[in-house]
Design a protein around this motif. Structure first.
Motif, PDB file in Angstrom:
ATOM      1  N   ALA A 120     -40.054   7.110  17.430  1.00  0.00           N
ATOM      2  CA  ALA A 120     -39.647   8.039  18.491  1.00  0.00           C
ATOM      3  C   ALA A 120     -38.135   7.966  18.701  1.00  0.00           C
ATOM      4  CB  ALA A 120     -40.378   7.718  19.783  1.00  0.00           C
ATOM      5  N   GLN A 121     -37.565   6.783  18.607  1.00  0.00           N
ATOM      6  CA  GLN A 121     -36.112   6.633  18.733  1.00  0.00           C
ATOM      7  C   GLN A 121     -35.396   7.331  17.576  1.00  0.00           C
ATOM      8  OE1 GLN A 121     -35.608   2.404  18.862  1.00  0.00           O
ATOM      9  NE2 GLN A 121     -36.109   2.256  21.041  1.00  0.00           N
ATOM     10  N   GLN A 122     -35.953   7.222  16.377  1.00  0.00           N
ATOM     11  CA  GLN A 122     -35.362   7.890  15.223  1.00  0.00           C
ATOM     12  C   GLN A 122     -35.397   9.406  15.399  1.00  0.00           C
ATOM     13  OE1 GLN A 122     -37.784   6.211  12.098  1.00  0.00           O
ATOM     14  NE2 GLN A 122     -36.089   4.920  11.409  1.00  0.00           N
ATOM     15  N   ARG A 123     -36.511   9.929  15.885  1.00  0.00           N
ATOM     16  CA  ARG A 123     -36.617  11.371  16.095  1.00  0.00           C
ATOM     17  C   ARG A 123     -35.644  11.851  17.168  1.00  0.00           C
ATOM     18  NH1 ARG A 123     -42.125  13.593  14.355  1.00  0.00           N
ATOM     19  NH2 ARG A 123     -42.906  11.871  13.118  1.00  0.00           N
ATOM     20  N   HIS A 124     -35.463  11.045  18.201  1.00  0.00           N
ATOM     21  CA  HIS A 124     -34.506  11.405  19.249  1.00  0.00           C
ATOM     22  C   HIS A 124     -33.080  11.414  18.682  1.00  0.00           C
ATOM     23  CE1 HIS A 124     -32.576  11.741  23.104  1.00  0.00           C
ATOM     24  NE2 HIS A 124     -31.871  10.646  22.851  1.00  0.00           N
ATOM     25  N   GLY A 125     -32.735  10.418  17.890  1.00  0.00           N
ATOM     26  CA  GLY A 125     -31.410  10.370  17.279  1.00  0.00           C
ATOM     27  C   GLY A 125     -31.175  11.548  16.351  1.00  0.00           C
ATOM     28  N   ARG A 126     -32.208  11.922  15.611  1.00  0.00           N
ATOM     29  CA  ARG A 126     -32.078  13.072  14.717  1.00  0.00           C
ATOM     30  C   ARG A 126     -31.868  14.344  15.519  1.00  0.00           C
ATOM     31  NH1 ARG A 126     -35.918  15.504  10.040  1.00  0.00           N
ATOM     32  NH2 ARG A 126     -35.201  17.621  10.293  1.00  0.00           N
ATOM     33  N   SER A 127     -32.564  14.479  16.636  1.00  0.00           N
ATOM     34  CA  SER A 127     -32.445  15.704  17.432  1.00  0.00           C
ATOM     35  C   SER A 127     -31.047  15.855  18.018  1.00  0.00           C
ATOM     36  CB  SER A 127     -33.489  15.716  18.551  1.00  0.00           C
ATOM     37  OG  SER A 127     -33.197  14.738  19.525  1.00  0.00           O
ATOM     38  N   LEU A 128     -30.348  14.749  18.231  1.00  0.00           N
ATOM     39  CA  LEU A 128     -28.997  14.834  18.768  1.00  0.00           C
ATOM     40  C   LEU A 128     -28.025  15.470  17.780  1.00  0.00           C
ATOM     41  CD1 LEU A 128     -28.657  11.339  20.473  1.00  0.00           C
ATOM     42  CD2 LEU A 128     -29.034  13.545  21.573  1.00  0.00           C
ATOM     43  N   LEU A 129     -28.256  15.241  16.487  1.00  0.00           N
ATOM     44  CA  LEU A 129     -27.309  15.719  15.484  1.00  0.00           C
ATOM     45  C   LEU A 129     -27.795  16.928  14.690  1.00  0.00           C
ATOM     46  CD1 LEU A 129     -26.151  12.302  14.055  1.00  0.00           C
ATOM     47  CD2 LEU A 129     -24.921  13.781  15.617  1.00  0.00           C
ATOM     48  N   TRP A 130     -29.071  17.000  14.364  1.00  0.00           N
ATOM     49  CA  TRP A 130     -29.524  17.979  13.386  1.00  0.00           C
ATOM     50  C   TRP A 130     -30.385  19.089  13.955  1.00  0.00           C
ATOM     51  CZ3 TRP A 130     -26.856  17.720   9.176  1.00  0.00           C
ATOM     52  CH2 TRP A 130     -26.332  16.499   8.792  1.00  0.00           C
ATOM     53  N   ASP A 131     -31.277  18.785  14.850  1.00  0.00           N
ATOM     54  CA  ASP A 131     -32.235  19.778  15.339  1.00  0.00           C
ATOM     55  C   ASP A 131     -31.624  20.573  16.491  1.00  0.00           C
ATOM     56  OD1 ASP A 131     -33.968  18.758  13.503  1.00  0.00           O
ATOM     57  OD2 ASP A 131     -34.984  17.447  14.914  1.00  0.00           O
ATOM     58  N   ARG A 132     -30.795  21.526  16.150  1.00  0.00           N
ATOM     59  CA  ARG A 132     -30.110  22.338  17.150  1.00  0.00           C
ATOM     60  C   ARG A 132     -30.368  23.812  16.888  1.00  0.00           C
ATOM     61  NH1 ARG A 132     -24.168  19.844  18.219  1.00  0.00           N
ATOM     62  NH2 ARG A 132     -24.843  17.789  18.854  1.00  0.00           N
ATOM     63  N   GLU A 133     -30.261  24.579  17.951  1.00  0.00           N
ATOM     64  CA  GLU A 133     -30.353  26.033  17.816  1.00  0.00           C
ATOM     65  C   GLU A 133     -29.085  26.544  17.136  1.00  0.00           C
ATOM     66  OE1 GLU A 133     -32.903  28.031  18.681  1.00  0.00           O
ATOM     67  OE2 GLU A 133     -34.053  26.244  19.229  1.00  0.00           O
ATOM     68  N   GLN A 134     -29.237  27.503  16.240  1.00  0.00           N
ATOM     69  CA  GLN A 134     -28.083  28.068  15.555  1.00  0.00           C
ATOM     70  C   GLN A 134     -27.644  29.352  16.240  1.00  0.00           C
ATOM     71  OE1 GLN A 134     -28.478  28.476  11.375  1.00  0.00           O
ATOM     72  NE2 GLN A 134     -28.999  26.351  11.060  1.00  0.00           N
ATOM     73  N   ASP A 135     -26.358  29.537  16.316  1.00  0.00           N
ATOM     74  CA  ASP A 135     -25.789  30.735  16.915  1.00  0.00           C
ATOM     75  C   ASP A 135     -25.761  31.843  15.861  1.00  0.00           C
ATOM     76  OD1 ASP A 135     -24.489  32.588  18.434  1.00  0.00           O
ATOM     77  OD2 ASP A 135     -22.608  31.472  18.615  1.00  0.00           O
ATOM     78  N   PRO A 136     -26.470  32.950  16.081  1.00  0.00           N
ATOM     79  CA  PRO A 136     -26.518  34.011  15.069  1.00  0.00           C
ATOM     80  C   PRO A 136     -25.152  34.631  14.770  1.00  0.00           C
ATOM     81  CG  PRO A 136     -28.112  34.429  16.831  1.00  0.00           C
ATOM     82  CD  PRO A 136     -27.318  33.240  17.227  1.00  0.00           C
ATOM     83  N   GLU A 137     -24.272  34.706  15.768  1.00  0.00           N
ATOM     84  CA  GLU A 137     -22.953  35.296  15.544  1.00  0.00           C
ATOM     85  C   GLU A 137     -22.118  34.432  14.594  1.00  0.00           C
ATOM     86  OE1 GLU A 137     -20.926  36.170  19.160  1.00  0.00           O
ATOM     87  OE2 GLU A 137     -22.650  37.221  20.012  1.00  0.00           O
ATOM     88  N   ILE A 138     -22.146  33.128  14.815  1.00  0.00           N
ATOM     89  CA  ILE A 138     -21.387  32.226  13.941  1.00  0.00           C
ATOM     90  C   ILE A 138     -21.968  32.258  12.534  1.00  0.00           C
ATOM     91  CG2 ILE A 138     -20.817  29.812  13.519  1.00  0.00           C
ATOM     92  CD1 ILE A 138     -20.633  29.464  16.548  1.00  0.00           C
ATOM     93  N   ARG A 139     -23.286  32.321  12.423  1.00  0.00           N
ATOM     94  CA  ARG A 139     -23.933  32.380  11.108  1.00  0.00           C
ATOM     95  C   ARG A 139     -23.536  33.665  10.381  1.00  0.00           C
ATOM     96  NH1 ARG A 139     -25.725  29.101   7.252  1.00  0.00           N
ATOM     97  NH2 ARG A 139     -27.251  30.160   5.998  1.00  0.00           N
ATOM     98  N   ALA A 140     -23.480  34.793  11.101  1.00  0.00           N
ATOM     99  CA  ALA A 140     -23.089  36.070  10.489  1.00  0.00           C
ATOM    100  C   ALA A 140     -21.642  36.018  10.017  1.00  0.00           C
ATOM    101  CB  ALA A 140     -23.296  37.204  11.486  1.00  0.00           C
ATOM    102  N   GLN A 141     -20.767  35.392  10.799  1.00  0.00           N
ATOM    103  CA  GLN A 141     -19.374  35.251  10.385  1.00  0.00           C
ATOM    104  C   GLN A 141     -19.268  34.389   9.129  1.00  0.00           C
ATOM    105  OE1 GLN A 141     -17.276  33.640  13.723  1.00  0.00           O
ATOM    106  NE2 GLN A 141     -17.419  35.529  14.928  1.00  0.00           N
TER     107      GLN A 141
END
Length: 68
Positions: free
Chosen positions: A29-50
Protein backbone atom coordinates in the motif's frame (compact mmCIF):
# COMPACT_ATOMS: atom_id res chain seq x y z
CA UNK A 1 -0.47 -34.92 -12.87
CA UNK A 2 3.23 -35.17 -13.54
CA UNK A 3 5.00 -38.12 -12.01
CA UNK A 4 8.48 -36.55 -11.97
CA UNK A 5 7.54 -32.90 -11.46
CA UNK A 6 10.21 -30.83 -9.72
CA UNK A 7 9.25 -28.16 -7.20
CA UNK A 8 8.86 -24.64 -8.51
CA UNK A 9 12.06 -22.62 -8.44
CA UNK A 10 12.11 -19.44 -6.37
CA UNK A 11 15.10 -17.16 -6.51
CA UNK A 12 16.74 -15.63 -3.46
CA UNK A 13 15.40 -12.23 -4.48
CA UNK A 14 11.84 -13.56 -4.65
CA UNK A 15 12.20 -15.20 -1.26
CA UNK A 16 13.55 -11.94 0.19
CA UNK A 17 10.66 -9.90 -1.21
CA UNK A 18 8.09 -12.40 0.04
CA UNK A 19 9.64 -12.36 3.52
CA UNK A 20 9.74 -8.56 3.49
CA UNK A 21 6.05 -8.39 2.55
CA UNK A 22 5.22 -10.90 5.29
CA UNK A 23 7.07 -8.80 7.90
CA UNK A 24 5.54 -5.53 6.70
CA UNK A 25 2.01 -6.15 5.31
CA UNK A 26 1.34 -2.48 4.54
CA UNK A 27 4.44 -2.24 2.31
CA UNK A 28 2.51 -2.72 -0.93
CA UNK A 29 0.00 0.00 0.00
CA UNK A 30 2.91 2.36 0.72
CA UNK A 31 4.42 1.54 -2.67
CA UNK A 32 1.13 2.27 -4.42
CA UNK A 33 0.81 5.57 -2.57
CA UNK A 34 4.35 6.56 -3.57
CA UNK A 35 3.64 5.67 -7.18
CA UNK A 36 0.46 7.75 -7.18
CA UNK A 37 2.44 10.80 -6.09
CA UNK A 38 4.64 10.70 -9.18
CA UNK A 39 2.99 8.69 -11.95
CA UNK A 40 -0.76 8.27 -11.57
CA UNK A 41 -1.88 11.77 -12.45
CA UNK A 42 -4.57 13.25 -14.63
CA UNK A 43 -3.21 14.55 -17.93
CA UNK A 44 -4.07 17.99 -19.22
CA UNK A 45 -5.52 17.62 -22.75
CA UNK A 46 -4.31 21.09 -23.81
CA UNK A 47 -0.70 20.36 -22.89
CA UNK A 48 -0.92 16.96 -24.60
CA UNK A 49 -2.27 18.61 -27.79
CA UNK A 50 0.57 21.13 -27.76
CA UNK A 51 3.07 18.31 -27.36
CA UNK A 52 1.60 16.41 -30.29
CA UNK A 53 1.51 19.56 -32.46
CA UNK A 54 5.19 20.21 -31.79
CA UNK A 55 6.40 16.83 -32.98
CA UNK A 56 8.79 16.74 -35.91
CA UNK A 57 8.58 13.91 -38.42
CA UNK A 58 11.58 11.58 -38.34
CA UNK A 59 13.60 11.18 -41.52
CA UNK A 60 13.47 7.72 -43.14
CA UNK A 61 17.14 7.01 -42.47
CA UNK A 62 18.24 8.65 -39.24
CA UNK A 63 21.92 7.81 -39.55
CA UNK A 64 22.38 9.35 -42.97
CA UNK A 65 24.26 12.55 -43.59
CA UNK A 66 22.60 15.81 -44.47
CA UNK A 67 23.36 16.17 -48.17
CA UNK A 68 21.24 19.29 -48.59
Amino acid sequence: MYLFRRPDYRSDATEFINALKKQNPELEAQQRHGRSLLWDREQDPEIRAQYEAGRVAQKPYVYGTNAD
